[in-house]
Motif scaffolding. Structure first.
Motif, PDB file in Angstrom:
ATOM      1  N   LEU A   1       6.886  28.302  88.743  1.00 49.77           N
ATOM      2  CA  LEU A   1       7.538  29.166  89.727  1.00 49.77           C
ATOM      3  C   LEU A   1       9.019  29.367  89.410  1.00 49.77           C
ATOM      4  N   GLU A   2       9.636  28.344  88.838  1.00 46.92           N
ATOM      5  CA  GLU A   2      11.037  28.498  88.430  1.00 46.92           C
ATOM      6  C   GLU A   2      11.163  29.605  87.377  1.00 46.92           C
ATOM      7  N   ILE A   3      10.190  29.688  86.479  1.00 42.87           N
ATOM      8  CA  ILE A   3      10.198  30.758  85.468  1.00 42.87           C
ATOM      9  C   ILE A   3      10.090  32.125  86.143  1.00 42.87           C
ATOM     10  N   LEU A   4       9.190  32.233  87.125  1.00 40.38           N
ATOM     11  CA  LEU A   4       9.058  33.489  87.872  1.00 40.38           C
ATOM     12  C   LEU A   4      10.349  33.813  88.618  1.00 40.38           C
ATOM     13  N   GLY A   5      10.985  32.772  89.155  1.00 38.42           N
ATOM     14  CA  GLY A   5      12.243  32.987  89.851  1.00 38.42           C
ATOM     15  C   GLY A   5      13.333  33.504  88.930  1.00 38.42           C
ATOM     16  N   VAL A   6      13.368  32.984  87.696  1.00 38.31           N
ATOM     17  CA  VAL A   6      14.348  33.444  86.711  1.00 38.31           C
ATOM     18  C   VAL A   6      14.142  34.925  86.405  1.00 38.31           C
ATOM     19  N   PHE A   7      12.897  35.332  86.179  1.00 38.40           N
ATOM     20  CA  PHE A   7      12.607  36.740  85.905  1.00 38.40           C
ATOM     21  C   PHE A   7      12.978  37.617  87.093  1.00 38.40           C
ATOM     22  N   SER A   8      12.620  37.170  88.294  1.00 35.27           N
ATOM     23  CA  SER A   8      12.909  37.961  89.490  1.00 35.27           C
ATOM     24  C   SER A   8      14.415  38.123  89.699  1.00 35.27           C
ATOM     25  N   ALA A   9      15.160  37.026  89.531  1.00 34.09           N
ATOM     26  CA  ALA A   9      16.607  37.083  89.715  1.00 34.09           C
ATOM     27  C   ALA A   9      17.265  37.949  88.645  1.00 34.09           C
ATOM     28  N   TYR A  10      16.753  37.862  87.420  1.00 33.37           N
ATOM     29  CA  TYR A  10      17.331  38.652  86.332  1.00 33.37           C
ATOM     30  C   TYR A  10      17.172  40.147  86.596  1.00 33.37           C
ATOM     31  N   PHE A  11      15.957  40.572  86.959  1.00 38.04           N
ATOM     32  CA  PHE A  11      15.723  42.002  87.168  1.00 38.04           C
ATOM     33  C   PHE A  11      16.372  42.501  88.460  1.00 38.04           C
ATOM     34  N   MET A  12      16.447  41.644  89.479  1.00 35.99           N
ATOM     35  CA  MET A  12      17.151  42.051  90.689  1.00 35.99           C
ATOM     36  C   MET A  12      18.642  42.221  90.399  1.00 35.99           C
ATOM     37  N   GLY A  13      19.218  41.273  89.642  1.00 41.93           N
ATOM     38  CA  GLY A  13      20.623  41.382  89.281  1.00 41.93           C
ATOM     39  C   GLY A  13      20.904  42.585  88.402  1.00 41.93           C
ATOM     40  N   LYS A  14      19.966  42.870  87.504  1.00 42.76           N
ATOM     41  CA  LYS A  14      20.132  44.034  86.628  1.00 42.76           C
ATOM     42  C   LYS A  14      20.100  45.328  87.443  1.00 42.76           C
TER      43      LYS A  14
END
Length: 226
Positions: A196-209
């Motif tokens: 889930l931490e990996i999913l969180g990293v992807f979600s935060a990256y694309f939201m920030g982008k």
């Protein structure tokens, strides 16, 4: 509408992921502390507590990032989560290599505490209370040796006057079985949280982008892309 469409899916993906991580972390934290503590490994208990606290901190930051829709704080989240994932991976591999040893230590501890018990010193009390068991093989261990007297820790609310209050299963079988369950929960929740931490990293990256590419009206200075 463009902003909402671009950011919202990643925002709620991050929020949901962080909530799930927090829920799993409750199991990870409690089962980890019980497993290490039951085997008399103080430093292991501290390590589980440290990992749990770090996971909670990163998850709460993720919730804040998702609600704030902040590009700056999404970077902080990515850094914190990467550190937490490193901590979790270190814990996981250390714990995996010691699981069987911890269970053996616990079984030896139960037998040692039972041998050390006396009428005036109920050394089995922590085991009885935590695992709802009595003696090694059952209440008969006390009834045969202590002239019919059961320690209060063998009974619900220390009331041994009613038969249904007495824990009738021995700690030699019930306690290791329950500790094995706690160990398995700690093991698999660690794996699930890492995923889930990996999913969180992807979600935060694309939201920030998405936040970076779209001009917004919040407190951050808009970033113009050429």
């Amino acid at each position: 509408m463009e902003k909402t469409f671009a950011i919202t899916p990643w925002k709620y993906a991050l929020l949901t992921t962080c909530i799930l991580i927090s829920a799993l972390n409750i199991l990870f934290f409690s089962c980890g502390v019980v497993t290490w503590g039951s085997a008399s490994s103080i430093y292991g208990g501290y390590a589980a507590a440290l990992c749990g606290a770090a996971v909670f901190a990163a998850a709460f930051l993720g919730v804040y990032v998702s609600l704030k829709e902040s590009y700056k704080y999404s970077i902080y989240y990515l850094i914190c989560t990467t550190l937490v994932m490193t901590l979790l991976a270190t814990y996981f591999f250390t714990y995996s290599s010691m699981r069987e040893q911890l269970l053996r230590q616990f079984e030896d501890r139960v037998k040692r505490l039972f041998d050390e018990k006396s009428i005036h010193d109920d050394t089995m009390q922590p085991i009885h209370s935590l695992f709802r068991c009595c003696g090694l093989e059952g209440p008969q261990d006390y009834l045969a040796k202590e002239e019919g007297a059961l320690p209060g820790s063998c009974c619900y609310a220390a009331d041994c006057s009613k038969s249904w209050n007495i824990n009738d299963e021995g700690c030699a079988t019930k306690a290791p079985r329950l500790l094995q369950l706690q160990s398995d929960i700690n093991y698999y929740t660690c794996i699930a949280m890492f995923a889930l931490e990996i999913l969180g990293v992807f979600s935060a990256y694309f939201m920030g982008k998405a936040r970076k590419l779209i001009k917004t009206k919040d407190d951050e200075t808009p970033i113009n892309e050429n």
